[in-house]
Design an enzyme around this catalytic site. Sequence first.
Site, PDB file in Angstrom:
ATOM      1  N   THR A   1       9.564  -7.038   7.727  1.00 46.99           N
ATOM      2  CA  THR A   1      10.045  -8.413   7.873  1.00 46.99           C
ATOM      3  C   THR A   1      10.123  -8.810   9.341  1.00 46.99           C
ATOM      4  OG1 THR A   1      11.891  -9.958   7.640  1.00 46.99           O
ATOM      5  CG2 THR A   1      12.493  -7.673   7.628  1.00 46.99           C
TER       6      THR A   1
ATOM      7  N   ASP B   1      12.299 -10.732  10.214  1.00 46.16           N
ATOM      8  CA  ASP B   1      13.733 -11.011  10.421  1.00 46.16           C
ATOM      9  C   ASP B   1      14.522  -9.810  10.952  1.00 46.16           C
ATOM     10  OD1 ASP B   1      13.332 -13.568   9.398  1.00 46.16           O
ATOM     11  OD2 ASP B   1      13.781 -12.964   7.352  1.00 46.16           O
TER      12      ASP B   1
ATOM     13  N   MET C   1      12.393 -18.902  13.025  1.00 47.24           N
ATOM     14  CA  MET C   1      12.632 -18.482  11.633  1.00 47.24           C
ATOM     15  C   MET C   1      13.854 -17.567  11.498  1.00 47.24           C
ATOM     16  SD  MET C   1       9.146 -17.874   9.538  1.00 47.24           S
ATOM     17  CE  MET C   1       8.534 -19.213   8.522  1.00 47.24           C
ATOM     18  N   GLY C   2      14.420 -17.577  10.340  1.00 51.81           N
ATOM     19  CA  GLY C   2      15.599 -16.747  10.068  1.00 51.81           C
ATOM     20  C   GLY C   2      16.682 -17.589   9.424  1.00 51.81           C
ATOM     21  N   HIS C   3      16.731 -17.550   8.081  1.00 50.86           N
ATOM     22  CA  HIS C   3      17.728 -18.360   7.374  1.00 50.86           C
ATOM     23  C   HIS C   3      19.097 -17.710   7.374  1.00 50.86           C
ATOM     24  CE1 HIS C   3      16.226 -22.029   5.826  1.00 50.86           C
ATOM     25  NE2 HIS C   3      15.099 -21.485   5.392  1.00 50.86           N
TER      26      HIS C   3
ATOM     27  N   GLY D   1       7.574 -12.586   1.784  1.00 48.93           N
ATOM     28  CA  GLY D   1       6.862 -13.237   2.885  1.00 48.93           C
ATOM     29  C   GLY D   1       6.009 -12.228   3.638  1.00 48.93           C
TER      30      GLY D   1
ATOM     31  N   GLU E   1      16.713 -21.136  12.000  1.00 49.91           N
ATOM     32  CA  GLU E   1      16.642 -22.015  10.809  1.00 49.91           C
ATOM     33  C   GLU E   1      17.990 -22.100  10.099  1.00 49.91           C
ATOM     34  OE1 GLU E   1      12.625 -21.306   8.273  1.00 49.91           O
ATOM     35  OE2 GLU E   1      13.888 -19.570   8.607  1.00 49.91           O
TER      36      GLU E   1
ATOM     37  N   ARG F   1       6.328 -14.339  -3.818  1.00 48.53           N
ATOM     38  CA  ARG F   1       7.787 -14.210  -3.867  1.00 48.53           C
ATOM     39  C   ARG F   1       8.232 -14.113  -5.321  1.00 48.53           C
ATOM     40  NH1 ARG F   1      10.342 -14.204   0.847  1.00 48.53           N
ATOM     41  NH2 ARG F   1       9.581 -15.506   2.553  1.00 48.53           N
TER      42      ARG F   1
ATOM     43  N   ASN G   1      14.245  -7.692   2.226  1.00 52.11           N
ATOM     44  CA  ASN G   1      15.481  -7.387   1.497  1.00 52.11           C
ATOM     45  C   ASN G   1      15.387  -7.513  -0.017  1.00 52.11           C
ATOM     46  OD1 ASN G   1      17.790  -6.617   3.123  1.00 52.11           O
ATOM     47  ND2 ASN G   1      17.119  -8.362   4.352  1.00 52.11           N
TER      48      ASN G   1
END
Length: 359
Positions: A134, A136, A178-180, A11, A231, A74, A112
């Site tokens: 990132t 994240d 955002m952030g799974h 991403g 998320e 990706r 990651n």
Amino acid sequence: MKRVAFLTSGGDCQALNATMRGVAKTLYNADPDIEIYGILEGYKGLMYENYIKMKPSDFSGILTEGGTILGSSRQPFKNMRKPDANGMDKVLAMVNTYKKMKLDCLVILGGNGTQKSANMLREEGLNVVSLPKTIDNDIWGSDMTFGFQSAVDIATTAIDCIHTTAYSHGRVFIVEVMGHKVGWLTLHAGIAGGADVILLPEIPYDIDAVVAAIQRRTEAGKRFSILAVAEGAISKEDAALTKKEMKAKLKNNPYPSVSYKIGAEIEERTGQEIRITVPGHTQRGGSPCAYDRVIASRLGAAAAQLILKEKYGYMVGFKNDEIVPVPLEEVAGKLKMVDPDSSIIKEAKSLGISFGDER
Ligand code: F6P
């Protein structure tokens, strides 16, 4: 004469260009004859020999540009060892492109999954230096990643804007951040935006605790409540399920995302009107904030120093505001998560923020 290639994978985020500029400027300053190449669209470009030769002017004027001038894609780590649609061995193809290009080093910017693949290429014998990218902020081995602070600013602005409407209409609003897998972005934007409830993947919530927090505000005469929900926020009930059970449950899930589920549950229990806002990919977009430009430039300069010293196999990371080279094998496969017992969570709780874990 050294030959170096850049690759941006996964991403996108703010400050990818600023980071490449930092590496390139330092390299060109140290060695004007250095040859720099740009691999297009991440690991895909390395697999299919899609690259361009770059010149110093390509790195001018990009400090403030979002996205990546090289494009990204990706390429999940779990599929790297699987052949492509034509039976091509992707890893072998990447190694061959590197050799054909006669590279001395591959500079990889990514999150990651990208770091795992970077380590795999290192194990295959390639010289690799990587950088932590990132929104994240979940890369193990670095206190900070570039992109994170810019995304925090955007998500905070989203919460700020919602505040005025939430107050005017006396509603409960959910802002999905955002952030799974990890909640750093939600945690920071939630605190900065004055959210009343913050729900993170690392702290499974109890919907009754969330409702109790909203009701306490209503009883105290507050006209509205704002929830910052990651998320990947998960209920205590779902967190107790196995992967298989969860997959089966999700098959019948009528909600587009967790916020809609939480919204429906709060509406049902309180009768209050709920509105949901999902800033989505706006959080990864636009110009990097000043902080990110600074750390991108510093990380870029440090990565270039490693290349000049031929110190390969490292990711440049931050530890206590100092840049440290972290061996890629230590970075690969680990996530830097929010510790539910950390000081920032305790401080947020002492401000009255609910994490949905205590009634
Ligand atoms: O890793 C960055 C990130 O933006 C995550 O926060 C988010 O869950 C994911 O990427 C979204 O991925 P995509 O852009 O592929 O939809």
